[in-house]
Design a protein around this motif. Structure first.
Motif, PDB file in Angstrom:
ATOM      1  N   GLU A   1      12.946  77.936  30.589  1.00 36.06           N
ATOM      2  CA  GLU A   1      13.884  79.058  30.444  1.00 36.06           C
ATOM      3  C   GLU A   1      13.083  80.369  30.406  1.00 36.06           C
ATOM      4  O   GLU A   1      11.979  80.394  29.846  1.00 36.06           O
ATOM      5  CB  GLU A   1      14.691  78.908  29.153  1.00 36.06           C
ATOM      6  CG  GLU A   1      15.899  79.834  29.096  1.00 36.06           C
ATOM      7  CD  GLU A   1      16.823  79.480  27.921  1.00 36.06           C
ATOM      8  OE1 GLU A   1      16.327  79.118  26.838  1.00 36.06           O
ATOM      9  OE2 GLU A   1      18.051  79.565  28.121  1.00 36.06           O
ATOM     10  N   LYS A   2      13.662  81.451  30.944  1.00 35.66           N
ATOM     11  CA  LYS A   2      12.992  82.765  30.862  1.00 35.66           C
ATOM     12  C   LYS A   2      14.054  83.850  30.930  1.00 35.66           C
ATOM     13  O   LYS A   2      15.190  83.609  31.356  1.00 35.66           O
ATOM     14  CB  LYS A   2      11.971  82.900  31.985  1.00 35.66           C
ATOM     15  CG  LYS A   2      12.505  82.776  33.376  1.00 35.66           C
ATOM     16  CD  LYS A   2      11.349  82.722  34.351  1.00 35.66           C
ATOM     17  CE  LYS A   2      11.848  82.564  35.765  1.00 35.66           C
ATOM     18  NZ  LYS A   2      10.745  82.354  36.700  1.00 35.66           N
ATOM     19  N   GLY A   3      13.681  85.034  30.469  1.00 33.67           N
ATOM     20  CA  GLY A   3      14.650  86.117  30.433  1.00 33.67           C
ATOM     21  C   GLY A   3      13.987  87.468  30.570  1.00 33.67           C
ATOM     22  O   GLY A   3      12.771  87.577  30.404  1.00 33.67           O
ATOM     23  N   SER A   4      14.815  88.470  30.866  1.00 38.11           N
ATOM     24  CA  SER A   4      14.320  89.830  31.042  1.00 38.11           C
ATOM     25  C   SER A   4      15.382  90.787  30.540  1.00 38.11           C
ATOM     26  O   SER A   4      16.576  90.571  30.783  1.00 38.11           O
ATOM     27  CB  SER A   4      14.067  90.058  32.544  1.00 38.11           C
ATOM     28  OG  SER A   4      13.305  91.202  32.721  1.00 38.11           O
ATOM     29  N   SER A 155       6.981  79.527  29.303  1.00 37.81           N
ATOM     30  CA  SER A 155       5.639  79.761  28.763  1.00 37.81           C
ATOM     31  C   SER A 155       5.805  80.506  27.437  1.00 37.81           C
ATOM     32  O   SER A 155       6.694  81.354  27.320  1.00 37.81           O
ATOM     33  CB  SER A 155       4.847  80.596  29.780  1.00 37.81           C
ATOM     34  OG  SER A 155       3.612  80.975  29.231  1.00 37.81           O
ATOM     35  N   PRO A 156       5.008  80.231  26.413  1.00 34.02           N
ATOM     36  CA  PRO A 156       5.226  80.826  25.082  1.00 34.02           C
ATOM     37  C   PRO A 156       4.722  82.261  25.009  1.00 34.02           C
ATOM     38  O   PRO A 156       3.830  82.600  24.205  1.00 34.02           O
ATOM     39  CB  PRO A 156       4.432  79.899  24.156  1.00 34.02           C
ATOM     40  CG  PRO A 156       3.287  79.443  24.981  1.00 34.02           C
ATOM     41  CD  PRO A 156       3.814  79.332  26.395  1.00 34.02           C
ATOM     42  N   VAL A 157       5.292  83.121  25.880  1.00 34.38           N
ATOM     43  CA  VAL A 157       4.837  84.507  25.943  1.00 34.38           C
ATOM     44  C   VAL A 157       6.020  85.460  26.015  1.00 34.38           C
ATOM     45  O   VAL A 157       7.114  85.070  26.427  1.00 34.38           O
ATOM     46  CB  VAL A 157       3.951  84.763  27.193  1.00 34.38           C
ATOM     47  CG1 VAL A 157       2.762  83.822  27.235  1.00 34.38           C
ATOM     48  CG2 VAL A 157       4.771  84.639  28.491  1.00 34.38           C
ATOM     49  N   PHE A 158       5.789  86.714  25.623  1.00 34.57           N
ATOM     50  CA  PHE A 158       6.695  87.793  26.017  1.00 34.57           C
ATOM     51  C   PHE A 158       5.819  88.967  26.436  1.00 34.57           C
ATOM     52  O   PHE A 158       4.653  89.064  26.018  1.00 34.57           O
ATOM     53  CB  PHE A 158       7.698  88.164  24.918  1.00 34.57           C
ATOM     54  CG  PHE A 158       7.112  88.789  23.678  1.00 34.57           C
ATOM     55  CD1 PHE A 158       6.682  87.988  22.622  1.00 34.57           C
ATOM     56  CD2 PHE A 158       7.005  90.174  23.558  1.00 34.57           C
ATOM     57  CE1 PHE A 158       6.138  88.548  21.460  1.00 34.57           C
ATOM     58  CE2 PHE A 158       6.476  90.746  22.406  1.00 34.57           C
ATOM     59  CZ  PHE A 158       6.053  89.936  21.354  1.00 34.57           C
ATOM     60  N   THR A 159       6.363  89.818  27.317  1.00 31.38           N
ATOM     61  CA  THR A 159       5.572  90.948  27.806  1.00 31.38           C
ATOM     62  C   THR A 159       6.355  92.241  27.586  1.00 31.38           C
ATOM     63  O   THR A 159       7.574  92.257  27.564  1.00 31.38           O
ATOM     64  CB  THR A 159       5.256  90.809  29.315  1.00 31.38           C
ATOM     65  OG1 THR A 159       6.467  90.905  30.073  1.00 31.38           O
ATOM     66  CG2 THR A 159       4.568  89.483  29.602  1.00 31.38           C
ATOM     67  N   ALA A 160       5.586  93.321  27.400  1.00 34.40           N
ATOM     68  CA  ALA A 160       6.171  94.650  27.226  1.00 34.40           C
ATOM     69  C   ALA A 160       5.703  95.546  28.364  1.00 34.40           C
ATOM     70  O   ALA A 160       4.504  95.705  28.580  1.00 34.40           O
ATOM     71  CB  ALA A 160       5.746  95.236  25.890  1.00 34.40           C
ATOM     72  N   PHE A 172      10.651  87.548  28.687  1.00 37.54           N
ATOM     73  CA  PHE A 172      10.414  86.406  27.789  1.00 37.54           C
ATOM     74  C   PHE A 172      10.177  85.151  28.611  1.00 37.54           C
ATOM     75  O   PHE A 172      10.979  84.814  29.476  1.00 37.54           O
ATOM     76  CB  PHE A 172      11.617  86.205  26.843  1.00 37.54           C
ATOM     77  CG  PHE A 172      11.783  87.335  25.879  1.00 37.54           C
ATOM     78  CD1 PHE A 172      12.586  88.431  26.174  1.00 37.54           C
ATOM     79  CD2 PHE A 172      11.076  87.328  24.664  1.00 37.54           C
ATOM     80  CE1 PHE A 172      12.702  89.496  25.282  1.00 37.54           C
ATOM     81  CE2 PHE A 172      11.198  88.386  23.774  1.00 37.54           C
ATOM     82  CZ  PHE A 172      12.012  89.482  24.084  1.00 37.54           C
ATOM     83  N   GLY A 173       9.037  84.482  28.366  1.00 35.13           N
ATOM     84  CA  GLY A 173       8.786  83.177  28.969  1.00 35.13           C
ATOM     85  C   GLY A 173       8.045  83.204  30.283  1.00 35.13           C
ATOM     86  O   GLY A 173       7.757  82.136  30.835  1.00 35.13           O
ATOM     87  N   PHE A 174       7.699  84.393  30.781  1.00 35.08           N
ATOM     88  CA  PHE A 174       6.979  84.447  32.059  1.00 35.08           C
ATOM     89  C   PHE A 174       6.246  85.771  32.195  1.00 35.08           C
ATOM     90  O   PHE A 174       6.539  86.740  31.484  1.00 35.08           O
ATOM     91  CB  PHE A 174       7.946  84.264  33.241  1.00 35.08           C
ATOM     92  CG  PHE A 174       8.818  85.470  33.497  1.00 35.08           C
ATOM     93  CD1 PHE A 174       9.850  85.816  32.622  1.00 35.08           C
ATOM     94  CD2 PHE A 174       8.616  86.265  34.617  1.00 35.08           C
ATOM     95  CE1 PHE A 174      10.653  86.923  32.856  1.00 35.08           C
ATOM     96  CE2 PHE A 174       9.421  87.371  34.857  1.00 35.08           C
ATOM     97  CZ  PHE A 174      10.448  87.700  33.974  1.00 35.08           C
TER      98      PHE A 174
END
Ligand SMILES: CC[C@H](C)[C@H](NC(=O)[C@@H](NC[C@H](O)[C@@H](N)CC(C)C)C(C)C)C(=O)N[C@@H](Cc1ccccc1)C(=O)OC
Length: 331
Positions: A1-4, A155-160, A172-174
């Protein structure tokens, strides 16, 4: 799963903060929250908040959500470095951001908020993205949205990807390769006491020489400015004609007509450059010829903070893997 999800600047004149739409409960209630890597409480203006302390904010009403459950006997109370704070009760409910849903997220409903929150009608609460050890819920600390969502993310990440006076994104997740240039440099994270703490390898002012010096600090998406050691900040403002460290205004002010030098900080063998324009934060009052700097001394705080002024110059990866790391890329 991933989100933006979008990171929307609260005030188009200067980036006080960035808010992101979320939905809570059934049927979904939409609020715009300030995603905060510098704390770990998810709290919202609510139907429980003292009416005198609500001024235009959207609120979460748990009594209108069929999936809300009171977390009986639990309370919370938080104090931030800028002296602001809030306190209240705790529910669990469905929480969705950018298409990623956590079904029993601890949602902390405010009963009281301090004046700076009341006066900011565009911020309806915070989503803490620090480590869950910092969560203030008593007697049992609660998990952040990211900690709850991690297992279901690709993937257990989030980006800013915050932007100067423009809408950016939280993913979230990529990791979206189109959002940065060159390579991402990953650094170790000190997770005690619970911030995303990393060590920068030094700095340069404008096109001056690079000063190799370790600067330990936290990446904080909900702190507007960047606060660094006095020696670093003094060497920056010394390059600006007419800049003074004003007791009255509580920091460096300078003539708005100044052309500010950039500020470069080291991340491992790479570096990130903050354009001078980002460091011209705001006029001290509407129409004033005097402006307030976006780079200030951390001496009063006891902690160095890489806030939005620095973060918006980079693409930042918050890697919640084992061990956690923080990634920086130019963009
Ligand atoms: C659980 C409390 C959270 C983690 C709180 N976090 C913070 O204050 C950090 N983030 C601050 C927030 O990002 C804040 N700018 C959000 C806005 C909307 C108010 C600062 C340090 C960069 C904290 O450390 N509070 C300190 C108080 C403090 C901190 C720094 C300096 C002075 C005093 C505390 O009470 O710790 C238990």
């Amino acid at each position: 799963e991933k989100g933006s999800a979008p990171a929307i600047p609260v005030d188009p004149r200067f980036d006080i903060a960035y808010v992101t739409p979320v939905t809570i409960g059934t049927p979904p209630q939409t609020l715009y929250l300030d995603f905060d890597t510098g704390s770990s409480d998810l709290w919202v203006f609510s139907s429980h908040t003292l009416a005198s302390q609500v001024r235009g904010q959207m609120i979460y009403s748990p009594e209108k959500s069929t999936t809300a459950k009171l977390l009986a006997g639990h309370t919370w109370s938080i104090r931030y470095g800028d002296g602001s704070g809030s306190l209240g009760n705790v529910y669990t409910d469905n929480f969705t951001v950018g298409g990623v849903t956590v079904t029993s997220q601890a949602v902390q409903t405010a009963q009281q908020v301090s004046t700076s929150f009341t006066s900011e009608s565009d911020i309806h609460g915070l989503v803490g993205l620090g480590f869950s050890t910092l969560n203030t819920v008593y007697p049992n600390g609660q998990l952040t949205f990211f900690d709850n969502a991690k297992s279901q993310l690709d993937s257990p990440v989030f980006t800013a990807d915050l932007k100067w006076k423009k809408e950016g994104t939280y993913d979230f997740g990529f990791i979206d390769e189109t959002k940065y240039t060159g390579e991402i440099t990953y650094l170790p994270v000190q997770t005690d006491p619970g911030y995303w703490t990393f060590t920068s390898s030094g700095y340069a002012v404008g096109d001056g020489s690079f000063n190799q010096v370790s600067i330990s600090g936290i990446a904080d998406t909900a702190t507007s400015l960047t606060y660094l050691p006095t020696a670093v900040v003094t060497s920056y403002w010394r390059q600006v004609e007419g800049a003074v460290n004003s007791q009255y205004y509580g920091g460096y002010v300078f003539p708005c007509s100044s052309k500010l030098p950039s500020f470069t900080f080291g991340v491992g063998s790479a570096n990130i450059t903050i354009p001078g324009s980002y460091i011209n934060y705001a006029q001290i009052t509407e129409g004033s010829p005097t402006c307030f700097g976006g780079l200030q001394s951390s001496s009063g705080l006891g902690i160095n903070i890489w806030g939005d002024v620095a973060l918006k110059a980079a693409f930042v990866v918050f890697n919640g893997g084992n061990p956690p790391t923080i990634g920086w890329a130019r963009k």
